[in-house]
Design an enzyme around this catalytic site. Sequence first.
Site, PDB file in Angstrom:
ATOM      1  N   LYS A 162     -14.766  21.045 -67.264  1.00 38.71           N
ATOM      2  CA  LYS A 162     -15.756  22.030 -66.817  1.00 38.71           C
ATOM      3  C   LYS A 162     -16.323  22.853 -67.975  1.00 38.71           C
ATOM      4  O   LYS A 162     -17.345  23.523 -67.831  1.00 38.71           O
ATOM      5  CB  LYS A 162     -15.134  22.997 -65.807  1.00 38.71           C
ATOM      6  CG  LYS A 162     -14.770  22.406 -64.459  1.00 38.71           C
ATOM      7  CD  LYS A 162     -14.247  23.499 -63.535  1.00 38.71           C
ATOM      8  CE  LYS A 162     -14.027  22.991 -62.119  1.00 38.71           C
ATOM      9  NZ  LYS A 162     -12.861  22.114 -62.015  1.00 38.71           N
ATOM     10  N   GLU A 175      -5.248  31.281 -54.945  1.00 36.93           N
ATOM     11  CA  GLU A 175      -6.163  31.935 -55.887  1.00 36.93           C
ATOM     12  C   GLU A 175      -7.106  32.847 -55.098  1.00 36.93           C
ATOM     13  O   GLU A 175      -8.308  32.621 -55.007  1.00 36.93           O
ATOM     14  CB  GLU A 175      -6.943  30.900 -56.695  1.00 36.93           C
ATOM     15  CG  GLU A 175      -7.689  31.506 -57.878  1.00 36.93           C
ATOM     16  CD  GLU A 175      -8.384  30.476 -58.747  1.00 36.93           C
ATOM     17  OE1 GLU A 175      -9.003  30.898 -59.742  1.00 36.93           O
ATOM     18  OE2 GLU A 175      -8.300  29.277 -58.463  1.00 36.93           O
ATOM     19  N   ASP A 185      -6.794  28.354 -68.644  1.00 39.29           N
ATOM     20  CA  ASP A 185      -7.629  28.047 -67.480  1.00 39.29           C
ATOM     21  C   ASP A 185      -9.034  27.652 -67.937  1.00 39.29           C
ATOM     22  O   ASP A 185      -9.192  26.846 -68.840  1.00 39.29           O
ATOM     23  CB  ASP A 185      -7.641  29.220 -66.511  1.00 39.29           C
ATOM     24  CG  ASP A 185      -7.918  28.784 -65.069  1.00 39.29           C
ATOM     25  OD1 ASP A 185      -7.841  27.595 -64.777  1.00 39.29           O
ATOM     26  OD2 ASP A 185      -8.202  29.660 -64.228  1.00 39.29           O
ATOM     27  N   ASN A 186     -10.061  28.251 -67.374  1.00 42.85           N
ATOM     28  CA  ASN A 186     -11.436  27.846 -67.659  1.00 42.85           C
ATOM     29  C   ASN A 186     -11.964  28.496 -68.939  1.00 42.85           C
ATOM     30  O   ASN A 186     -11.459  29.537 -69.371  1.00 42.85           O
ATOM     31  CB  ASN A 186     -12.342  28.200 -66.490  1.00 42.85           C
ATOM     32  CG  ASN A 186     -11.949  27.468 -65.221  1.00 42.85           C
ATOM     33  OD1 ASN A 186     -10.906  27.738 -64.639  1.00 42.85           O
ATOM     34  ND2 ASN A 186     -12.771  26.540 -64.794  1.00 42.85           N
TER      35      ASN A 186
END
Length: 461
Positions: free
Chosen positions: A93, A241, A338-339
């Site tokens: 991503k 989440e 994470d992202n």
Amino acid sequence: MLPSTSNYLLKNGRVPASLLEMKSIAPSASTVATTGTENNFCAVDVEIAAGTIAQIIPTGTEPLFPIADIPIMDLCNGLVLPCFVDMHAHLDKGHIWERSPNPDGTFASALETVCADAEKNWNAEDVYRRMEFGLKCSYAHGTKAIRTHIDSAGEQGTVSLGVFEALQAEWGDRLILQAVSLVSLDYFLTPAGEKLADRIAEIGGILGGVAYMNPDLGKQLDRVFSLARERGLNLDFHTDETDDPESTTLLEVAKTAIRHKFSGQIICGHCCSLAVQPPDLVTQTLELVKAANIGIVSLPMCNLYLQDRLSGRTPRWRGVTLLHELKAAGIPVTVASDNCRDPFYGFGDHDVLEVFNMAVRIAHLDRPWEDWPRTVTKTPADLMGLPNLGKIAVGLPADLILFKARNFSELLSRSQRDRTVLRQGIEIDTTLPDYRELDDLLQEDSAVETAAIQTKPADAG
């Protein structure tokens, strides 16, 4: 600069006591904080020979065996850490922010925006180049191993998992890469879900997905546990989440693991709602998570960004799970990146030191420090099945990060861009990739984004 030889001595270094696998070396009196915060370091000299840690000697003492006439680098009491382990990332991503920014910063918009970007742009070249950009950043910052979740449904899964395989092979001499499938758990109730489990087994990956509260959650979990057991796979879930106290998927995963007597490793990420649940439910959940041998990974930066976000309103909570309570219950806890620069988190640079830095501030990991440095080194390495990573010991490869900072206050107060990263004792190039490398992937939509920003009403966020 390090000596241009494979044999040398790092003199006057400091290693956090929790990361040194030689309990015979006690923290030096001069490195123990007087405030009761257990800011403890071992003052050591480290001999490196042919890329391996040959000797670790308390500074000021005689070596166990003679050291040859080799170059010496004086670290001047600078910190020595093992290379980082990042056990929850989303490399597929990453770095799409310029062409697909999150319009309001919410989780729902992040999901919608990423799906739209994937449908339009995620061919093999696009995914490959963005993922490799992330690997370049991670490597330069001193990371040794990464576990990345890969959107795996349908044709996109075929493309992205193929790209992962290619990068795993090409970067195998620099980074250990693990892949986790990322789909909603209902996907595993379909024939496509079984084929995905076969594909994950084929690449030696981890079976994973997003658990969410729904009437079929029990059936979905039973199916994914069965698929994993049949193929000898470990499991890694996104759980809770959300700030909804009624979301108890972590609890349901633990119950399912116990019911199936699952012997593989289970990781649950996020677990945000645990922080807003009543004490009796928290106690029950922690007891079952411990019994099920589940490891927890918190993603403090991304959850701080997304959770409790409402336009025009200051957030009331931090989105982080109960790290202290989990750790006190004997449950392995880690933090990860994470992202990175995508609609789920608009910032980041794949730097695990930044992750630890932010986690210390968000979750108050500093008073006392105890063994919290393990959350980005030894603990994730152990949970990922990499027992020789995340620690410093004689006989291990000299995969180290050298800092001028002499304690945690200095380490976490500046960017540490002048760190030295060693791989098998050799200093690597820590130059970060230029964002311009991705301009041709992103520039087409940049003009659209700019026009949208210029025409957006002032009160739209």
